[in-house]
Design a protein around this motif. Structure first.
Motif, PDB file in Angstrom:
ATOM      1  N   GLN A 143       0.847  -1.189   0.000  1.00 17.18           N
ATOM      2  CA  GLN A 143       0.000   0.000   0.000  1.00 17.18           C
ATOM      3  C   GLN A 143       0.883   1.239   0.000  1.00 17.18           C
ATOM      4  N   PHE A 144       0.385   2.299  -0.653  1.00 14.09           N
ATOM      5  CA  PHE A 144       1.084   3.578  -0.593  1.00 14.09           C
ATOM      6  C   PHE A 144       0.650   4.248   0.698  1.00 14.09           C
ATOM      7  N   CYS A 145       1.588   4.418   1.599  1.00 10.01           N
ATOM      8  CA  CYS A 145       1.285   4.943   2.934  1.00 10.01           C
ATOM      9  C   CYS A 145       1.711   6.404   3.025  1.00 10.01           C
ATOM     10  N   PHE A 146       0.759   7.307   3.172  1.00  9.63           N
ATOM     11  CA  PHE A 146       1.071   8.717   3.369  1.00  9.63           C
ATOM     12  C   PHE A 146       1.841   8.881   4.679  1.00  9.63           C
ATOM     13  N   GLY A 147       2.950   9.605   4.608  1.00  8.61           N
ATOM     14  CA  GLY A 147       3.737   9.856   5.814  1.00  8.61           C
ATOM     15  C   GLY A 147       4.794   8.816   6.109  1.00  8.61           C
ATOM     16  N   ALA A 148       4.862   7.744   5.298  1.00  3.27           N
ATOM     17  CA  ALA A 148       5.954   6.779   5.460  1.00  3.27           C
ATOM     18  C   ALA A 148       7.197   7.325   4.771  1.00  3.27           C
ATOM     19  N   ASP A 149       8.319   7.304   5.445  1.00  2.88           N
ATOM     20  CA  ASP A 149       9.593   7.752   4.877  1.00  2.88           C
ATOM     21  C   ASP A 149      10.712   7.164   5.716  1.00  2.88           C
ATOM     22  N   TRP A 150      11.940   7.552   5.422  1.00  3.86           N
ATOM     23  CA  TRP A 150      13.081   6.921   6.096  1.00  3.86           C
ATOM     24  C   TRP A 150      13.030   7.110   7.609  1.00  3.86           C
ATOM     25  N   ALA A 151      12.528   8.249   8.067  1.00  4.20           N
ATOM     26  CA  ALA A 151      12.459   8.528   9.502  1.00  4.20           C
ATOM     27  C   ALA A 151      11.195   7.980  10.148  1.00  4.20           C
ATOM     28  N   HIS A 152      10.237   7.558   9.337  1.00  3.81           N
ATOM     29  CA  HIS A 152       8.969   6.997   9.816  1.00  3.81           C
ATOM     30  C   HIS A 152       8.697   5.725   9.016  1.00  3.81           C
ATOM     31  N   PRO A 153       9.496   4.666   9.257  1.00  2.61           N
ATOM     32  CA  PRO A 153       9.496   3.506   8.358  1.00  2.61           C
ATOM     33  C   PRO A 153       8.199   2.715   8.325  1.00  2.61           C
ATOM     34  N   LEU A 154       7.375   2.815   9.356  1.00  3.95           N
ATOM     35  CA  LEU A 154       6.107   2.080   9.374  1.00  3.95           C
ATOM     36  C   LEU A 154       4.907   3.012   9.272  1.00  3.95           C
ATOM     37  N   GLY A 155       5.130   4.237   8.857  1.00  2.00           N
ATOM     38  CA  GLY A 155       4.046   5.198   8.721  1.00  2.00           C
ATOM     39  C   GLY A 155       4.251   6.403   9.619  1.00  2.00           C
ATOM     40  N   PRO A 156       3.369   7.401   9.527  1.00  2.00           N
ATOM     41  CA  PRO A 156       3.591   8.677  10.199  1.00  2.00           C
ATOM     42  C   PRO A 156       3.685   8.590  11.720  1.00  2.00           C
ATOM     43  N   SER A 208       5.217   6.234  13.384  1.00  2.00           N
ATOM     44  CA  SER A 208       6.386   5.440  13.777  1.00  2.00           C
ATOM     45  C   SER A 208       7.633   6.313  13.819  1.00  2.00           C
ATOM     46  N   ASP A 209       8.703   5.786  14.422  1.00  2.00           N
ATOM     47  CA  ASP A 209       9.978   6.503  14.434  1.00  2.00           C
ATOM     48  C   ASP A 209      11.115   5.479  14.399  1.00  2.00           C
ATOM     49  N   LEU A 210      12.336   5.947  14.626  1.00  2.00           N
ATOM     50  CA  LEU A 210      13.510   5.086  14.490  1.00  2.00           C
ATOM     51  C   LEU A 210      14.031   4.558  15.822  1.00  2.00           C
ATOM     52  N   THR A 211      13.247   4.674  16.871  1.00  2.00           N
ATOM     53  CA  THR A 211      13.678   4.171  18.175  1.00  2.00           C
ATOM     54  C   THR A 211      13.997   2.685  18.094  1.00  2.00           C
ATOM     55  N   GLY A 212      15.230   2.330  18.443  1.00  2.00           N
ATOM     56  CA  GLY A 212      15.662   0.943  18.385  1.00  2.00           C
ATOM     57  C   GLY A 212      16.079   0.474  17.008  1.00  2.00           C
ATOM     58  N   LEU A 213      15.962   1.341  16.005  1.00  2.00           N
ATOM     59  CA  LEU A 213      16.289   0.959  14.628  1.00  2.00           C
ATOM     60  C   LEU A 213      17.526   1.695  14.108  1.00  2.00           C
ATOM     61  N   GLU A 214      18.274   2.305  14.999  1.00  2.00           N
ATOM     62  CA  GLU A 214      19.394   3.131  14.562  1.00  2.00           C
ATOM     63  C   GLU A 214      20.410   2.356  13.726  1.00  2.00           C
ATOM     64  N   ASP A 215      20.608   1.088  14.036  1.00  2.00           N
ATOM     65  CA  ASP A 215      21.603   0.290  13.325  1.00  2.00           C
ATOM     66  C   ASP A 215      20.978  -0.664  12.311  1.00  2.00           C
ATOM     67  N   HIS A 216      19.709  -0.442  11.977  1.00  2.00           N
ATOM     68  CA  HIS A 216      19.066  -1.157  10.882  1.00  2.00           C
ATOM     69  C   HIS A 216      19.348  -0.405   9.580  1.00  2.00           C
ATOM     70  N   PRO A 217      19.286  -1.080   8.432  1.00  2.00           N
ATOM     71  CA  PRO A 217      19.474  -0.367   7.160  1.00  2.00           C
ATOM     72  C   PRO A 217      18.398   0.691   6.967  1.00  2.00           C
ATOM     73  N   VAL A 218      18.791   1.837   6.443  1.00  2.00           N
ATOM     74  CA  VAL A 218      17.813   2.855   6.102  1.00  2.00           C
ATOM     75  C   VAL A 218      16.957   2.341   4.941  1.00  2.00           C
ATOM     76  N   VAL A 219      15.658   2.642   4.986  1.00  2.00           N
ATOM     77  CA  VAL A 219      14.741   2.207   3.934  1.00  2.00           C
ATOM     78  C   VAL A 219      13.908   3.396   3.453  1.00  2.00           C
ATOM     79  N   HIS A 220      12.980   3.133   2.538  1.00  2.00           N
ATOM     80  CA  HIS A 220      12.200   4.190   1.886  1.00  2.00           C
ATOM     81  C   HIS A 220      13.140   5.173   1.175  1.00  2.00           C
ATOM     82  N   ILE A 221      14.124   4.600   0.497  1.00  2.00           N
ATOM     83  CA  ILE A 221      15.139   5.378  -0.205  1.00  2.00           C
ATOM     84  C   ILE A 221      14.958   5.198  -1.709  1.00  2.00           C
ATOM     85  N   ALA A 222      14.666   6.278  -2.419  1.00  2.00           N
ATOM     86  CA  ALA A 222      14.599   6.244  -3.882  1.00  2.00           C
ATOM     87  C   ALA A 222      16.014   6.367  -4.448  1.00  2.00           C
ATOM     88  N   PHE A 223      16.141   6.113  -5.749  1.00  2.00           N
ATOM     89  CA  PHE A 223      17.470   6.116  -6.350  1.00  2.00           C
ATOM     90  C   PHE A 223      18.173   7.459  -6.162  1.00  2.00           C
TER      91      PHE A 223
END
Length: 306
Positions: free
Chosen positions: A97-110, A112-127
């Protein structure tokens, strides 16, 4: 970064998906490559230093998408959602689904945040986001050949990055999907989504997460391999091969949409034995350059000179 000395290897495969073939012998020059995919922590440093805004954080330009519905002109990205039960295996709209507000800093939607994910790969990255980071870091994105050579870790023509078996001795050596995709994830490897980089053993070149976790961008357009022909008896092989032209990468199933697609490598945590066996060095996937998702990241290279 790790220095990859370069050399010859058999690129591609004739045993799985047709876009991986033909298997052919090529060579690459020496290069340095990031030991692991770029993490949220590292991408955050880039954003803090530059103020960069990713594609998923910008509303789409209606001029680039004729006929776009007004309500879709909002920032967002593609997010995987687990269906409640079995669904037709080719109906991808059941789990994407296209999720409004999902981005690299909010990986599961608006919310969400990066708490505990600091050392996970960054996602929601376009070319273009991956390219921007690479330029800032004084690096580049790898070619498909460079990535595959590094991903094999010195095991030329091996099925997997670690050898011939998917789970030698019953051990999971990468973050991929266990269970029946897309509705049943048994998480035998301990992770439903991404995992911290370095959770699994390095490959033969000391590189982490080359297989699974997140797909990774390369520089090459997704097109039929450019196979160089050689005279009979020639000892030469193609050096530093590249993909085709941008227009060759357009999706033939949607000829009206002229959006280039780049090669992704490595598979992700959403690759499954029953659906997408692309957790292999030879595997490749076509990703539109304007599309970000929750399972695509990147790493960088520096090409050795002299």
């Amino acid at each position: 970064m790790h220095l990859i000395e370069g050399g010859a290897f058999v690129m591609g495969s004739d045993h799985h998906y047709p876009e991986e073939g033909p298997a052919r012998r090529v060579s690459v020059d020496p290069f340095w490559i990031d030991q692991a995919p770029v993490t949220n922590r590292e991408f955050g440093r880039f954003v803090a230093a530059t103020g960069y805004v990713t594609l998923a954080q910008r509303a789409p330009d209606p001029a680039l998408y004729p006929g776009i519905l007004p309500e879709m002109i909002q920032p967002g990205s593609l997010l995987f959602t687990l269906p409640p039960g079995p669904v037709p295996p080719h109906d991808y709209l059941r789990w994407w689904q296209f999720c409004f507000g999902a981005d690299w800093a909010h990986p599961l939607g608006p919310n969400s945040d990066l708490t505990g994910l600091e050392d996970h790969p960054v996602v929601h990255i376009a070319f273009e986001d991956a390219e921007a980071y690479a330029r800032w870091a004084g690096k580049a994105l790898p070619t498909e050949a460079e990535w595959e050579y590094a991903g094999r870790g010195g095991l030329d023509q091996a099925e997997y990055a670690w050898g011939a078996e998917l789970t030698p001795g019953g051990e999971n050596l990468a973050n991929y999907w266990q269970g029946e995709f897309p509705w049943q994830n048994t998480a035998d490897d301990g992770y439903i989504r991404t995992s911290p980089v370095g959770t699994y053993p390095p490959n033969g070149f000391g590189l982490l997460d080359m297989i699974g976790n997140v797909w990774e961008w390369t520089e090459d357009w997704f097109a039929d391999p450019q196979i160089e022909t050689k005279a009979p008896g020639s000892c030469c092989i193609p050096s530093n091969p590249r993909g085709g032209a941008e227009e060759q990468s357009y999706d033939p199933c949607q000829p009206e949409i002229a959006i280039g697609r780049k090669v992704l490598k490595g598979g992700s945590h959403l690759c499954a034995e029953n659906y997408c066996m692309r957790y292999r060095p030879a595997a490749r996937y076509a990703q539109p350059i304007d599309t970000s998702t929750c399972h695509v990241g990147f790493r960088c290279v520096i090409r050795k000179r002299g």
